[in-house]
Design a protein around this motif. Sequence first.
Motif, PDB file in Angstrom:
ATOM      1  N   VAL A   1     -34.686 -57.905 -45.844  1.00 15.54           N
ATOM      2  CA  VAL A   1     -33.935 -56.839 -45.185  1.00 15.54           C
ATOM      3  C   VAL A   1     -34.560 -56.525 -43.832  1.00 15.54           C
ATOM      4  O   VAL A   1     -35.751 -56.223 -43.731  1.00 15.54           O
ATOM      5  N   GLU A   2     -33.722 -56.615 -42.784  1.00 14.80           N
ATOM      6  CA  GLU A   2     -34.163 -56.337 -41.421  1.00 14.80           C
ATOM      7  C   GLU A   2     -33.712 -54.956 -40.945  1.00 14.80           C
ATOM      8  O   GLU A   2     -34.365 -54.321 -40.134  1.00 14.80           O
TER       9      GLU A   2
ATOM     10  N   CYS B   1     -29.574 -58.763 -43.650  1.00 18.63           N
ATOM     11  CA  CYS B   1     -30.577 -59.623 -44.277  1.00 18.63           C
ATOM     12  C   CYS B   1     -30.733 -60.965 -43.578  1.00 18.63           C
ATOM     13  O   CYS B   1     -29.748 -61.592 -43.181  1.00 18.63           O
ATOM     14  N   TYR B   2     -31.981 -61.399 -43.483  1.00 18.61           N
ATOM     15  CA  TYR B   2     -32.320 -62.762 -43.118  1.00 18.61           C
ATOM     16  C   TYR B   2     -32.307 -63.559 -44.416  1.00 18.61           C
ATOM     17  O   TYR B   2     -32.869 -63.126 -45.429  1.00 18.61           O
ATOM     18  N   ASN B   3     -31.651 -64.708 -44.427  1.00 14.65           N
ATOM     19  CA  ASN B   3     -31.516 -65.538 -45.628  1.00 14.65           C
ATOM     20  C   ASN B   3     -32.847 -66.244 -45.901  1.00 14.65           C
ATOM     21  O   ASN B   3     -33.074 -67.354 -45.457  1.00 14.65           O
TER      22      ASN B   3
ATOM     23  N   ASP C   1     -42.485 -54.579 -49.967  1.00 11.66           N
ATOM     24  CA  ASP C   1     -43.281 -55.095 -48.854  1.00 11.66           C
ATOM     25  C   ASP C   1     -43.589 -56.563 -49.083  1.00 11.66           C
ATOM     26  O   ASP C   1     -44.467 -56.879 -49.883  1.00 11.66           O
ATOM     27  N   PRO C   2     -42.855 -57.474 -48.454  1.00 12.59           N
ATOM     28  CA  PRO C   2     -41.788 -57.219 -47.493  1.00 12.59           C
ATOM     29  C   PRO C   2     -40.533 -56.724 -48.213  1.00 12.59           C
ATOM     30  O   PRO C   2     -40.367 -56.949 -49.414  1.00 12.59           O
TER      31      PRO C   2
END
Length: 175
Positions: A144-145, A126-128, A51-52
Amino acid sequence: MSARIANFDSYEFRQALGRFATGVAIVTTIDPHTKAPLGLTISSFNSVSMDPPLVLWSLQNTSTLLDIFLKAERYNIHILTAEQMLLALEFSRGTQEERFSHIDFSYNEFGIPKLAEFCTAAYFECYNKSQYHEGDHHIMIGQVERCSHSDYMPLVFHAGTFDLTPNSPQKNDTK
């Protein structure tokens, strides 16, 4: 206090690291100019935070894809199954065109290549989030989205080679 000078060479260090079994993954993104799919094989993947939800992987500073992955907004990480040794090898050599020429893939909503879900042990969009330069690698942190997983056994890399039998007795067992 500072770090001590290492009492080993790079070969010995690589051999010691090889005793830690890792999974094998393919990371994909797109060329920002041509929109062509890009990907490479990695064995340096790890969870960072729940988390996140964060994961990390690392990329050599000498990689021809380093600049693209440093600037990419997103990438996908595909954890390979025990049956995908040849795919891992294909994504570690040859041209980018060859890597994607005969595999089943699609694009996610952001246009990032996604291997067919039926053929991966797990999948992470994934968002970088951030990158850190350390030594001869860059550490990439992905937020991770989306993720999914299957019950397939993962492909394992151990002692410098693929291990297709993660549940087998030790290789040095002399029974």
